[in-house]
Write an enzyme that holds these catalytic residues in place. Structure first.
Site, PDB file in Angstrom:
ATOM      1  N   GLY A 226      24.645  50.071  42.593  1.00 45.72           N
ATOM      2  CA  GLY A 226      25.090  50.171  41.210  1.00 45.72           C
ATOM      3  C   GLY A 226      24.174  49.442  40.246  1.00 45.72           C
ATOM      4  N   SER A 227      23.756  48.235  40.606  1.00 46.05           N
ATOM      5  CA  SER A 227      22.937  47.445  39.677  1.00 46.05           C
ATOM      6  C   SER A 227      21.623  48.158  39.371  1.00 46.05           C
ATOM      7  CB  SER A 227      22.642  46.063  40.275  1.00 46.05           C
ATOM      8  OG  SER A 227      23.853  45.370  40.503  1.00 46.05           O
TER       9      SER A 227
ATOM     10  N   ASN B  12      35.689  46.663  36.146  1.00 41.87           N
ATOM     11  CA  ASN B  12      35.790  46.050  37.473  1.00 41.87           C
ATOM     12  C   ASN B  12      36.731  44.855  37.523  1.00 41.87           C
ATOM     13  OD1 ASN B  12      33.314  45.425  35.874  1.00 41.87           O
ATOM     14  ND2 ASN B  12      33.247  43.673  37.260  1.00 41.87           N
TER      15      ASN B  12
ATOM     16  N   GLN C 155      33.193  51.644  39.667  1.00 40.79           N
ATOM     17  CA  GLN C 155      34.575  51.384  40.101  1.00 40.79           C
ATOM     18  C   GLN C 155      35.407  52.662  40.183  1.00 40.79           C
ATOM     19  OE1 GLN C 155      36.237  48.598  41.130  1.00 40.79           O
ATOM     20  NE2 GLN C 155      34.387  47.364  40.992  1.00 40.79           N
TER      21      GLN C 155
ATOM     22  N   SER D 229      28.039  53.339  43.460  1.00 43.25           N
ATOM     23  CA  SER D 229      27.623  52.438  44.533  1.00 43.25           C
ATOM     24  C   SER D 229      28.508  52.640  45.753  1.00 43.25           C
ATOM     25  CB  SER D 229      27.741  50.997  44.033  1.00 43.25           C
ATOM     26  OG  SER D 229      27.419  50.111  45.072  1.00 43.25           O
TER      27      SER D 229
ATOM     28  N   HIS E  42      29.290  50.817  48.416  1.00 41.06           N
ATOM     29  CA  HIS E  42      30.157  49.792  49.015  1.00 41.06           C
ATOM     30  C   HIS E  42      31.476  49.602  48.281  1.00 41.06           C
ATOM     31  CE1 HIS E  42      29.527  46.049  46.499  1.00 41.06           C
ATOM     32  NE2 HIS E  42      28.489  46.741  46.082  1.00 41.06           N
TER      33      HIS E  42
ATOM     34  N   THR F 100      10.773  53.811  51.130  1.00 40.66           N
ATOM     35  CA  THR F 100      11.308  54.657  52.198  1.00 40.66           C
ATOM     36  C   THR F 100      12.840  54.692  52.117  1.00 40.66           C
ATOM     37  OG1 THR F 100       9.431  54.062  53.553  1.00 40.66           O
ATOM     38  CG2 THR F 100      11.339  54.982  54.704  1.00 40.66           C
TER      39      THR F 100
ATOM     40  N   CYS G 105      30.756  38.358  40.711  1.00 39.19           N
ATOM     41  CA  CYS G 105      29.535  37.845  40.100  1.00 39.19           C
ATOM     42  C   CYS G 105      29.815  36.623  39.240  1.00 39.19           C
ATOM     43  CB  CYS G 105      28.900  38.927  39.237  1.00 39.19           C
ATOM     44  SG  CYS G 105      29.148  40.559  39.898  1.00 39.19           S
TER      45      CYS G 105
END
Ligand SMILES: *Cc1c(COP(=O)(O)O)cnc(C)c1O
Length: 395
Positions: free
Chosen positions: A70-71, A151, A179, A199, A201, A237, A324
């Site tokens: 995401g970042s 989030n 989210q 993202s 995860h 890669t 965070c």
């Protein structure tokens, strides 16, 4: 009892995703850029995954770029639009006060480079008004960036209306959907966005992998230079096993979305009803326009940190704001943006549930939070001042 209630920070990989990961890692170890058969097998998996994700997001596979999460996707979308705008003399970016730091810190950096950054307020309900976005857009606006779902407090933003406005005004629109994807329906055509970040995860896929959707024709500059991977827009890669696992996790989350949200809404109702029985507390963010898994509260007269540690001792893993921000003593920018004063913002608790959480766990959370809040208030000088009238209650 052990309860994982921090799904907005990250999720456990699903068994299916883990299986896809290990099988791909052992069987398809070739470099997707290699011309030999092992490389081609890896390339075929990438092509297949890109098409499957495109089907879910309602876009063309060539509009998807695999990233590290995401970042990175947020950074690339915002910087691409900003630098393309600057070339045309457009240096204004409109966003909101409640964005994730991946967006806010990128905007801050652009601010230092001479861009004008406008962060719109979100009101006590934690939702930006589409009309405020319209009013903030002018001839110098290069980009609008508004997250799909927050989030920390789970509030869902009116991105479809905002997308319409941006399209009408000819301004690029990015949405951080990290989210939302896998949790509520997300369709890039309905949102009319030029960029979207997701993202893996956050929906039971692996960490360190995500996607940037960039509409065909939307400006895209590289953050990482090197090989010609991802149509020359993102060197390095590709992590083929992680991408395969992300695809499996996304398909499963989307297939189960209806059933999962029903369960989560029921658990959310229980948590909100149960925790609201505690005196001098308040739910953060709109009651209904929120992610089904998110319940965020502020309790007056306690420290969120102590609350978390004592809940952890009871086997409950929760959060005070975003992962965070945890560990820093600054109150959450999101809670401040919805009008919580510093003291109250410090007494926050974010419970984010996932499909595997149960009703018994929700009951256990309510019982434990009640006990811990009472215990902490019993030791708190601030609470005594409130009780004895030397301080005014805010909640
Ligand atoms: C988790 C999250 C991110 C960052 O995603 P990573 O994959 O961890 O880099 C960005 N935006 C929002 C809204 C998030 O919840």
């Amino acid at each position: 009892m052990f309860v994982y209630a921090d799904h907005a920070a990250t999720t456990k990989m699903s068994d299916a995703a883990l299986k896809a990961y290990t099988q791909t890692a052992s069987a398809v170890y070739g470099n997707a850029s290699s011309l030999h058969s092992a490389g081609q097998r890896a390339q075929e998996i990438l092509t297949d995954c890109r098409e499957r994700i495109a089907r879910i997001l309602d876009c063309d596979a060539r509009e998807l770029y695999f990233t590290s999460g995401g970042s990175e996707s947020d950074n690339q979308a915002i910087l691409s639009a900003a630098y393309a705008g600057a070339k045309k003399g457009k240096k204004k970016i409109v966003s909101t006060a409640i964005e994730h730091h991946a967006v806010l810190h990128t905007l801050k950096k652009l601010g230092r480079e001479g861009f004008e950054i406008v962060l719109l307020p979100v009101g006590t309900e934690g939702i930006v008004k589409a009309e405020d976005v319209r009013a903030a857009i002018d001839d110098s606006t290069a980009l609008v960036s508004v997250m799909l779902a927050n989030n920390e407090i789970g509030t869902i933003q009116p991105v479809e209306e905002i997308g319409e406005i941006c399209k009408e005004k000819g301004v690029l629109f990015h949405t951080d959907a990290v989210q939302a994807v896998g949790h509520i329906p997300v369709d890039v055509k309905k949102i009319h966005c030029d960029y979207l970040a997701l993202s893996a995860h956050k929906f039971c896929g692996p960490k360190g992998v995500g996607v940037l959707y960039a509409r065909r024709g939307a400006p895209l500059t590289n953050l990482i230079e090197g090989g010609a991977q991802e149509r020359g827009k993102r060197a390095g890669t590709e992590d083929v096993p992680a991408i395969a696992a992300m695809t499996v996790a996304l398909e499963a989350s989307v297939a189960d979305m209806g059933a999962t949200s029903k369960v989560l809404k029921h658990l959310q109702d229980k948590l909100i009803a149960g925790l609201s029985e505690i005196e001098h507390c308040a739910l953060n963010g709109d009651r209904t326009k929120r992610l089904p898994g998110n319940t965020s509260f502020c309790f007056e007269g306690i420290e969120g940190e102590s609350l978390l540690l004592l809940l952890d001792e009871k086997g409950i893993e929760a959060s005070s704001g975003s992962a965070c921000t945890s560990g820093s003593l600054d109150p959450s920018h999101v809670l401040l943006a919805i009008g919580r004063v510093h003291d109250v913002a410090h007494g926050s608790l974010r419970l984010t549930l996932g499909g595997e959480n149960t009703e018994a766990e929700a009951d256990y959370i309510v019982k434990s939070v009640k006990e811990v809040v009472e215990y902490l208030r019993g030791m708190s000088p601030v609470w005594r001042d409130l009780q004895e009238g030397r301080r005014q209650y805010i909640l």
